[in-house]
Design a protein around this motif. Sequence first.
Motif, PDB file in Angstrom:
ATOM      1  N   PHE A 269     -33.010 -57.076 -61.714  1.00  0.00           N
ATOM      2  CA  PHE A 269     -32.126 -55.941 -61.535  1.00  0.00           C
ATOM      3  C   PHE A 269     -32.326 -54.594 -61.913  1.00  0.00           C
ATOM      4  O   PHE A 269     -32.762 -54.343 -63.169  1.00  0.00           O
ATOM      5  CB  PHE A 269     -30.538 -56.197 -61.769  1.00  0.00           C
ATOM      6  CG  PHE A 269     -29.624 -55.213 -62.038  1.00  0.00           C
ATOM      7  CD1 PHE A 269     -29.314 -54.679 -60.329  1.00  0.00           C
ATOM      8  CD2 PHE A 269     -29.138 -54.635 -62.830  1.00  0.00           C
ATOM      9  CE1 PHE A 269     -28.098 -53.725 -60.171  1.00  0.00           C
ATOM     10  CE2 PHE A 269     -28.051 -53.464 -62.772  1.00  0.00           C
ATOM     11  CZ  PHE A 269     -27.730 -53.003 -61.339  1.00  0.00           C
ATOM     12  N   TYR A 287     -30.888 -61.805 -61.960  1.00  0.00           N
ATOM     13  CA  TYR A 287     -29.639 -62.459 -61.488  1.00  0.00           C
ATOM     14  C   TYR A 287     -30.304 -63.521 -60.364  1.00  0.00           C
ATOM     15  O   TYR A 287     -31.257 -63.281 -59.705  1.00  0.00           O
ATOM     16  CB  TYR A 287     -28.883 -61.648 -60.739  1.00  0.00           C
ATOM     17  CG  TYR A 287     -29.306 -60.659 -59.691  1.00  0.00           C
ATOM     18  CD1 TYR A 287     -29.023 -61.193 -58.327  1.00  0.00           C
ATOM     19  CD2 TYR A 287     -29.858 -59.608 -59.949  1.00  0.00           C
ATOM     20  CE1 TYR A 287     -29.536 -60.308 -57.465  1.00  0.00           C
ATOM     21  CE2 TYR A 287     -30.576 -58.840 -59.002  1.00  0.00           C
ATOM     22  CZ  TYR A 287     -30.157 -59.016 -57.610  1.00  0.00           C
ATOM     23  OH  TYR A 287     -30.549 -58.552 -56.636  1.00  0.00           O
ATOM     24  N   TRP A 311     -20.409 -58.856 -62.671  1.00  0.00           N
ATOM     25  CA  TRP A 311     -20.347 -57.619 -61.911  1.00  0.00           C
ATOM     26  C   TRP A 311     -19.037 -56.869 -61.635  1.00  0.00           C
ATOM     27  O   TRP A 311     -18.877 -56.156 -61.038  1.00  0.00           O
ATOM     28  CB  TRP A 311     -20.983 -57.981 -60.398  1.00  0.00           C
ATOM     29  CG  TRP A 311     -22.473 -58.506 -60.575  1.00  0.00           C
ATOM     30  CD1 TRP A 311     -22.716 -59.836 -60.480  1.00  0.00           C
ATOM     31  CD2 TRP A 311     -23.812 -57.895 -60.962  1.00  0.00           C
ATOM     32  NE1 TRP A 311     -24.207 -60.046 -60.683  1.00  0.00           N
ATOM     33  CE2 TRP A 311     -24.787 -58.759 -60.762  1.00  0.00           C
ATOM     34  CE3 TRP A 311     -23.992 -56.585 -60.960  1.00  0.00           C
ATOM     35  CZ2 TRP A 311     -26.058 -58.489 -61.069  1.00  0.00           C
ATOM     36  CZ3 TRP A 311     -25.402 -56.233 -61.427  1.00  0.00           C
ATOM     37  CH2 TRP A 311     -26.392 -57.204 -61.302  1.00  0.00           C
ATOM     38  N   ASN A 454     -26.503 -59.026 -52.219  1.00  0.00           N
ATOM     39  CA  ASN A 454     -26.884 -58.796 -53.675  1.00  0.00           C
ATOM     40  C   ASN A 454     -26.427 -57.429 -54.416  1.00  0.00           C
ATOM     41  O   ASN A 454     -26.860 -56.388 -53.402  1.00  0.00           O
ATOM     42  CB  ASN A 454     -28.259 -59.447 -53.805  1.00  0.00           C
ATOM     43  CG  ASN A 454     -28.473 -60.788 -53.805  1.00  0.00           C
ATOM     44  OD1 ASN A 454     -27.501 -61.710 -54.264  1.00  0.00           O
ATOM     45  ND2 ASN A 454     -29.486 -61.307 -52.961  1.00  0.00           N
ATOM     46  N   SER A 456     -28.593 -55.184 -55.917  1.00  0.00           N
ATOM     47  CA  SER A 456     -29.378 -54.343 -55.662  1.00  0.00           C
ATOM     48  C   SER A 456     -29.360 -53.411 -54.544  1.00  0.00           C
ATOM     49  O   SER A 456     -29.699 -52.511 -54.445  1.00  0.00           O
ATOM     50  CB  SER A 456     -30.898 -54.912 -55.672  1.00  0.00           C
ATOM     51  OG  SER A 456     -30.911 -55.548 -57.023  1.00  0.00           O
TER      52      SER A 456
END
Length: 458
Positions: A269, A287, A311, A454, A456
């Motif tokens: 990440f 992750y 998160w 995700n 990112s």
Amino acid sequence: MRKVVSLLLVLLLSVTVAIAQTHPVSGKITDQNGEPVPFATVTVKNTKRALAATAEGAFTLNARTGDILVIQAVNFNQKEVTVGSENTLSIVLERASTSLTEVVVTTAFNVKKDIRTTPYSAQVIKGEALNIIPQTNLNDALAGKVAGVQFRSQSGTKLNSQSFARIRGGLLLSGDVGPLFVVDGTIVGNAYDIDPNEVESVNILKGANATALFGSRASNGAIVITTLKAAQGKTSIDVSQGMTFDKVYRLPHLQNSYAGGGSSTLIPFTYVNGMPEEWKSLDGKMYPDYTDDASWGPKMEGQEYIPWYAWIPGTKYTGKTAKLVPQPNNIKDFWENGLNSNTNVNLYSAGKGYNTRISMSKEFIQGLIPNSKSDRNIVSTNTTFDFNSHFSANIDMTYNTQKIYGEYADGYANQSSGNFGQWNHRDLDMNIMREMRGVLTPIGTLATWNFRTNPSAY
């Protein structure tokens, strides 16, 4: 040498004496009227030697003088006979006073017949047998008690699910075809409307000849229910309370080597301006793939990783990593212990020209799925007025209310229990999921381990 020879002679003499005492004994077993008792069991008392008599009640066995023969047969009292020097025995059994009485079958229009006179297959289940273990619906109460009838039940997690009855292959190309349900001569919609606590007996009618009693609607059989009635000239109250407990016993065997997701390796990440400030501490950490809800992820070896709940802002887990380890009991930890409570009160009264019953039942179920429960209340009455020997009137009413807390969809993925076998990450900690169940994301959705994208791609 002489001692050995002497010992052998003593043993040989003992065997010869024992053989001399054993002799064949023949006998015939009859009842008090001189009729043979077929297939009675003859046992030598305190031994494992036993045989069955013939259809004519005859038997032959080897016995010693003084042996006691125990004779047993269905619907007859047990009898013991001592063997003497005679070779022939004549044994008379007395019929038991507790022999089964003639079973009565209730057919169409509440007509009653002896079961041996009916031209079709029928089976009678008494109300006592139905309610040995209290059930919330009639089909579940009948399951396992009727030959030739299949009951296809739903998952136990689906509260008050209705089992489907199929009599001798009631199946068409279009699907299952259930039997006809008849209560006190009146055809009802389905078994769910029938409270098992009100049932006196259930008659299951099978075969083509039974169809003639109710017409084409009973082409796949009929289940005829007779409800409880008051004894003439008496008023009484019956109160019953039944409780059963449920616990998930058998669970699928799943692997505990690989984590969730569709990527075999952890994903790095990189923090980018514009992302939530709480994510800065996770920069450079790894992750798993959150978007794939199967367990095809990296091998779990206790390595550092970013769990799904890190998160979510505003919790004690925000921005913190954890160790990637399997959770072998996460499915077991999900289920709650279930409770089924069935309370019933029946009021009966009968006098000249009338017979009435008022029944009140409360069925409460605490489900196996967390926060699921069912609360059902049934009030019913059955009253008959006899105007004369030719005319009578009957009132049969049922008021049924039910509140179910829990939503079930048994189609794709089987939401009530099947999701664990198809969609589930083996690294999910069920205790943390339970702790986070009411947490909302910044956009107002419930926090979940299964992301659409995700982090990112934030």
